[in-house]
Motif scaffolding. Structure first.
Motif, short mmCIF file in Angstrom:
data_model
loop_
_atom_site.label_atom_id
_atom_site.label_comp_id
_atom_site.label_asym_id
_atom_site.label_seq_id
_atom_site.Cartn_x
_atom_site.Cartn_y
_atom_site.Cartn_z
N LYS A 11 7.48 3.43 -0.27
CA LYS A 11 7.30 3.32 1.18
C LYS A 11 5.92 3.80 1.64
O LYS A 11 5.23 3.08 2.37
N GLY A 64 11.74 -1.42 5.76
CA GLY A 64 12.17 -0.11 5.30
C GLY A 64 13.14 -0.18 4.13
O GLY A 64 13.64 0.84 3.66
N ILE A 88 8.78 -4.25 2.23
CA ILE A 88 9.23 -2.85 2.30
C ILE A 88 8.73 -2.20 3.58
O ILE A 88 9.47 -1.50 4.28
N HIS A 89 7.45 -2.43 3.90
CA HIS A 89 6.86 -1.79 5.08
C HIS A 89 7.54 -2.27 6.37
O HIS A 89 7.80 -1.45 7.26
#
Length: 499
Positions: free
Chosen positions: A9, A135, A131-132
């Motif tokens: 993350k 989340g 992912i960014h």
């Protein structure tokens, strides 16, 4: 949450900040790439032949470097294959990506030490942007599968060559290697059906969380998994499977069937990799389009599709394109491809940032009567009506019938393999025809003018396309069924699979 997902993350946040530095300044990024490419290749054979030392801007470049396909660069590529240095790019390539072409036979696409990292970085960044944004990073802690070509390679002129997906397998980051399936020996199996069965055996009891590949071949993998598990849905076999990464074809024609096989909707990321370079990827789950990679060692050019076959077509840089217009995409790369047309067509749907849709192949169209129907249009027409009527389509292709039975007008023949067929085929085909007329005014004019009659649909047996591809020796790998052909070659091969 595992340590890998926890660390991913902050790393994703760091990478996205770097992407944003060029993402909203793509034209400037392209200018920098252009200058770097020209400067780096000045002393190559190609650079000298085309007077790169005198090129000051894009206008100079267009005057001195023609748009070509593989055959147009072949005399240079053959020299590279024979082992000569400094031909198209400085030094020698790291690899050749081996592809098959319809007119050129086997093609050897150079991959350099500058271009190879861009392939890996783009694939990585597609996952990190996901992912960014979401989340969701749990897939990093589980197993991942990439349905791909064999990683085995041979040598030509002292340079390794193989399928792009197999070459990339040698560059998977170490922190992902333990998560990655199938194993090397399974990946080396050449026969696609044998390979899929081996992958099923190897993965069915694993915690698969990310699955990647070309949609129709992933469907084949899912079908065999389900059969092996006594008819279970994929969600019940892989309970943590939550991310599907694909490329090569439009997912929409396959989405309904794949999600029915899975048993639920999963997030998906579309990518646009080619042997010539990694061009774009989906960077948002909420916005349409693929982010064009303007800072990845590729200088892009765009030709309006209606001009592509002209003697002197218009060539545009990124800052000159218009939205919602189809272009043939042309690449100039840090592996030494110059004015190289890869045969794909794209359409921009955003300029800030620059995002594209892949709309088809420049040679995959029907224009037997001047209609120039393209892949984007036939997919829209069929899928719109199928969705309205709750139908699922496995696969389809379209060809012209210019020699109909006596007394009939010519027509477009659609070969369709349905999961669930329409209750009223006549009503269904007329609805599809109406949708196609809405998308293509030239086709509509031909129908109105009684030059063509409305399209006809020929239903195919279950597994018709898989069986046809198998018979042609093109099952699996990077092989795809063309949406349209301007002749009857494919149509003739499908006759034996008609219902």
């Amino acid at each position: 949450m595992g340590i890998k997902s926890a660390l991913s993350k902050p790393f994703a946040s760091f990478v996205v900040k770097k992407i944003n530095k060029w993402k909203y300044h793509a034209v400037e990024a392209q200018q920098k790439v252009f200058k770097t490419l020209i400067s780096s290749a000045q002393d190559t054979a190609f650079g000298k032949d085309h007077h790169f030392s005198t090129i000051k801007n894009y206008e100079d470049f267009k005057k001195q470097v023609p748009v070509v396909d593989y055959e147009g660069l072949r005399k240079y590529i053959d020299r590279v294959v024979e082992g000569e240095e400094n031909v198209l790019w400085k030094g020698k390539p790291l690899y050749f990506a081996k592809t098959s072409g319809t007119t050129s036979g086997v093609k050897y696409i150079p991959i350099s030490k500058e271009s190879m990292p861009e392939h890996i970085k783009a694939a990585r960044n597609a996952l990190l942007t996901y992912i960014h944004e979401t989340g969701r990073a749990d897939f990093v802690d589980g197993k991942m599968i990439f349905l791909q070509g064999s990683p085995e390679m041979d040598k030509k002129g002292g340079i390794y060559f193989g399928r792009l997906s197999g070459i990339v397998a040698h560059h998977v980051p170490g922190y992902l290697q333990k998560n990655r399936l199938p194993g090397y020996d399974t990946n080396c199996i050449e026969d696609w059906e044998t390979k899929v069965d081996a992958i099923v055996e190897e993965t069915i009891h694993e915690d698969m969380r990310l699955i990647s590949g070309i949609p129709p071949w992933c469907q084949m993998y899912f079908d065999r998994l389900s059969a092996k598990a006594g008819g279970k849905k994929i969600k019940d076999i892989f309970q943590n499977f939550n991310l599907f990464v694909y490329g090569g074809v439009n997912y929409e024609p396959y989405r309904a069937k794949i999600e029915e096989t899975i048993g639920r909707r999963v997030d998906s990321i579309e990518t646009y990799p080619a042997s010539e370079g990694f061009i774009a990827y989906q960077d948002s789950q909420t916005e349409k389009g693929l982010l064009l990679l303007a800072d990845a060692g590729i200088f892009y050019e765009f030709i309006p599709t209606e001009e592509y076959f002209n003697e002197s077509p218009t060539r545009l840089s990124l800052g000159e394109i218009e939205l919602d217009k189809n272009y043939a995409i042309v690449l100039n790369t840090s592996a030494g491809l110059w004015g190289y047309s890869i045969g794909d067509t794209v359409k921009f749907i955003s300029k800030n940032p620059y995002k594209i849709l892949v709309t088809g192949r420049i040679k995959h169209y029907i224009s037997a009567f001047g209609e120039h129907v393209i892949g984007e249009e036939v997919e829209y027409a069929l899928l719109t009506v199928a969705k309205e009527e709750g139908l699922e389509v496995t696969e389809f292709t379209v060809a012209p019938q210019v020699n109909p039975e006596e007394g009939e007008l010519p027509y477009h023949e659609w070969f369709v393999e349905f999961v669930k067929a329409p209750a009223d085929m006549e009503e269904f085909r007329l609805k599809v025809d109406q949708q196609l007329q809405k998308k293509n005014i030239y086709y509509s004019d031909l129908i109105e003018g009684k030059v063509l009659q409305p399209l006809k649909i020929s239903m195919l047996q279950p597994h018709a396309f898989i069986n046809m591809m198998k018979a042609e020796g093109k099952l699996g790998g990077q092989n795809k069924v063309p949406r349209l052909t301007n002749d009857r070659d494919l149509a003739d091969k499908l006759q034996k699979y008609l219902l």
